[in-house]
Design a protein around this motif. Sequence first.
Motif, PDB file in Angstrom:
ATOM      1  N   ALA A  50      23.374  20.322  19.896  1.00  0.00           N
ATOM      2  CA  ALA A  50      23.890  21.077  21.046  1.00  0.00           C
ATOM      3  C   ALA A  50      23.687  20.282  22.335  1.00  0.00           C
ATOM      4  N   SER A  69      27.170  23.340  21.870  1.00  0.00           N
ATOM      5  CA  SER A  69      26.601  24.265  20.892  1.00  0.00           C
ATOM      6  C   SER A  69      26.728  23.674  19.506  1.00  0.00           C
ATOM      7  N   VAL A 107      22.453  26.399  21.788  1.00  0.00           N
ATOM      8  CA  VAL A 107      23.346  26.192  22.924  1.00  0.00           C
ATOM      9  C   VAL A 107      22.584  25.410  23.988  1.00  0.00           C
ATOM     10  N   LEU A 176      28.624  30.686  19.015  1.00  0.00           N
ATOM     11  CA  LEU A 176      28.197  30.472  20.401  1.00  0.00           C
ATOM     12  C   LEU A 176      27.457  31.722  20.863  1.00  0.00           C
ATOM     13  N   THR A 181      24.224  31.965  26.564  1.00  0.00           N
ATOM     14  CA  THR A 181      25.144  31.140  27.346  1.00  0.00           C
ATOM     15  C   THR A 181      25.351  31.722  28.733  1.00  0.00           C
TER      16      THR A 181
END
Length: 193
Positions: A50, A69, A107, A176, A181
């Motif tokens: 990632a 990711s 991530v 994801l 995120t």
Amino acid sequence: MQRTVILASTSRYRRELLTRLRLPFEVHAPEVDETPRAGETPQALAQRLALEKANAVATRFPDAVVIGSDQVADLAGESLGKPGDHARATAQLRRMRGQTLVFQTAVAVVCQATGFVERDLAPVRVVFRELSDAAIEQYLLAEQPYDCAGSAKSEGLGIALLEAIDSDDPSALVGLPLIRTARMLRAAGIDLL
């Protein structure tokens, strides 16, 4: 100034997930070697890749906020990646039937211009049903999940392969982790609301 957001990925699944955040973004291929290192755990592999993906694209676009990711299916400490073809997908699913796996989804968000770097891991515990060879074959012919870690697309018919899913970030299983995120993007100065 709102910085450009870039998804460092060729995955259509990650692209579809990121659109849920309703922010404009670009997509650029990271072009990194995804070969596991000797002795590397599935968690370490996912996190390393990632970050490498984000850094590879951030080098080309230093003013952008770049998201990288990676996902690795973890079967008792063994990394299962994308099968690539029908025979390997069949073999993976046969090994996974009746087993509990952890899909390690990492991530990373990087902005070289500001020095921002964050990385996190969203493990998803998945219990697979006992599957007959016929069920595996029917599933693979219907979904052809050869580009999915562990050969299972939970957002489609793959959900029928499973007994249970346990996660604090449900989008992580698709590829994801959007909760993480979104948090990282806010920390990097990207206003989502």
